[in-house]
Design a protein around this motif. Structure first.
Motif, PDB file in Angstrom:
ATOM      1  N   UNK A  82       0.855  -1.188   0.000  1.00 54.43           N
ATOM      2  CA  UNK A  82       0.000   0.000   0.000  1.00 54.43           C
ATOM      3  C   UNK A  82       0.894   1.241   0.000  1.00 54.43           C
ATOM      4  N   UNK A  83       0.563   2.262  -0.843  1.00 57.89           N
ATOM      5  CA  UNK A  83      -0.466   2.291  -1.885  1.00 57.89           C
ATOM      6  C   UNK A  83      -0.168   1.255  -2.974  1.00 57.89           C
ATOM      7  N   UNK A  84      -1.068   1.196  -3.961  1.00 61.34           N
ATOM      8  CA  UNK A  84      -0.985   0.126  -4.946  1.00 61.34           C
ATOM      9  C   UNK A  84       0.363   0.056  -5.654  1.00 61.34           C
ATOM     10  N   UNK A  85       0.922   1.180  -6.057  1.00 56.73           N
ATOM     11  CA  UNK A  85       2.165   1.183  -6.813  1.00 56.73           C
ATOM     12  C   UNK A  85       3.366   1.543  -5.937  1.00 56.73           C
ATOM     13  N   UNK A  86       3.257   1.275  -4.664  1.00 59.30           N
ATOM     14  CA  UNK A  86       4.340   1.594  -3.743  1.00 59.30           C
ATOM     15  C   UNK A  86       4.470   0.467  -2.731  1.00 59.30           C
ATOM     16  N   UNK A  87       5.514   0.509  -1.932  1.00 59.30           N
ATOM     17  CA  UNK A  87       5.700  -0.498  -0.884  1.00 59.30           C
ATOM     18  C   UNK A  87       6.030   0.162   0.447  1.00 59.30           C
ATOM     19  N   UNK A  88       5.598   1.410   0.618  1.00 57.93           N
ATOM     20  CA  UNK A  88       5.907   2.139   1.845  1.00 57.93           C
ATOM     21  C   UNK A  88       5.050   1.685   3.018  1.00 57.93           C
ATOM     22  N   UNK A  89       3.928   1.029   2.709  1.00 58.67           N
ATOM     23  CA  UNK A  89       3.035   0.540   3.759  1.00 58.67           C
ATOM     24  C   UNK A  89       2.553  -0.861   3.392  1.00 58.67           C
ATOM     25  N   UNK A  90       1.810  -1.454   4.320  1.00 61.97           N
ATOM     26  CA  UNK A  90       1.177  -2.737   4.052  1.00 61.97           C
ATOM     27  C   UNK A  90      -0.319  -2.624   4.344  1.00 61.97           C
ATOM     28  N   UNK A  91      -1.127  -3.112   3.408  1.00 55.64           N
ATOM     29  CA  UNK A  91      -2.562  -3.250   3.618  1.00 55.64           C
ATOM     30  C   UNK A  91      -2.796  -4.671   4.110  1.00 55.64           C
ATOM     31  N   UNK A  92      -3.414  -4.805   5.276  1.00 55.21           N
ATOM     32  CA  UNK A  92      -3.590  -6.119   5.893  1.00 55.21           C
ATOM     33  C   UNK A  92      -5.065  -6.324   6.230  1.00 55.21           C
ATOM     34  N   UNK A  93      -5.588  -7.478   5.834  1.00 57.30           N
ATOM     35  CA  UNK A  93      -6.988  -7.821   6.084  1.00 57.30           C
ATOM     36  C   UNK A  93      -7.039  -9.102   6.899  1.00 57.30           C
ATOM     37  N   UNK A  94      -7.794  -9.088   8.001  1.00 55.40           N
ATOM     38  CA  UNK A  94      -7.948 -10.272   8.841  1.00 55.40           C
ATOM     39  C   UNK A  94      -9.368 -10.805   8.793  1.00 55.40           C
ATOM     40  N   UNK A  95      -9.516 -12.131   8.809  1.00 51.61           N
ATOM     41  CA  UNK A  95     -10.839 -12.751   8.771  1.00 51.61           C
ATOM     42  C   UNK A  95     -10.843 -13.996   9.654  1.00 51.61           C
TER      43      UNK A  95
END
Length: 218
Positions: free
Chosen positions: A188-201
């Motif tokens: 995250x963002x889509x074209x970057x790697x500065x963050x991580x989008x994490x989804x838990x279920x």
């Protein structure tokens, strides 16, 4: 500036432009094409495993080897036809085939954290729209023996160093797992790697292969 210099600069600019165009083609077209081909092969292998498993009866699934496909991930909120074979491993080669299972984390349906990473751009872009997921959305994992339905319980933006989301209880290292969960990780963002989008279920339903797909995939 001499005529020779101007010509040299112009030729250099053309060369750089061609190299950039080739690189963009590789990223946006060729990697997607290669991943699609890999997914076709993995899907055929998975369906063959299903048939073999059906004929011999359900049993304990062997731990997958690096690069092998062992389950199909379905996320209805990302489209009725959205489905990806999950492979074992998160190396560059593994993720070039599709979403990859973090070695050492739980397998689908086991107590603990079934953690999966996927590209958000290039290589088929399996998690391109993962940011659309909301609490309550189903995440379905199709295995050789049946179906597992998880409901999204949280969505977070974290730093790349937040490896605690891979713990048996995501975000709580050292805590003994009692639930069966899945964690999806992407850039995250889509074209970057500065963050991580994490989804838990969390697992809410388990169905045998004979029972057919869950209603969420209807």
């Amino acid at each position: 500036m001499t005529r020779f210099t101007i010509r040299a600069v112009a030729e250099l600019a053309i060369t750089v432009g061609l190299v950039l165009a080739a690189f963009v083609f590789y990223l946006l077209v060729w990697t997607n094409h290669r991943t699609a081909a890999a997914q076709d092969d993995l899907r055929d292998d998975f369906h063959a495993q299903q048939q073999a498993g059906h004929h011999r009866g359900a049993g304990k699934v062997e731990a997958p080897k690096s690069g092998d496909g062992f389950g199909i991930l379905h996320i209805p909120a990302l489209g009725k036809k959205w489905s990806w074979v999950v492979v074992e491993g998160v190396s560059e080669d593994d993720l070039a085939k599709g979403p990859g299972h973090f070695p050492g984390t739980a397998l689908p349906g086991e107590v603990g954290n079934f953690a999966v990473a996927g590209h958000r751009a290039t290589h088929g872009e399996p998690f391109a729209e993962l940011d659309k997921l909301q609490v309550g959305d189903p995440v379905v994992v199709e295995t050789v023996d049946g179906w597992l339905v998880y409901d999204v319980t949280w969505v977070r933006i974290l730093s790349p160093s937040a490896t605690e989301v891979l713990a048996p209880v995501a975000g709580h290292p050292g805590t003994k797992a009692e639930q069966r969960t899945v964690t999806l990780v992407t850039c995250n963002p889509r074209w970057s790697s500065t963050e991580r989008l994490v989804v838990g279920a969390q697992l809410v339903e388990r169905r045998s292969a004979d029972a057919g797909p869950p209603a969420e995939l209807g």
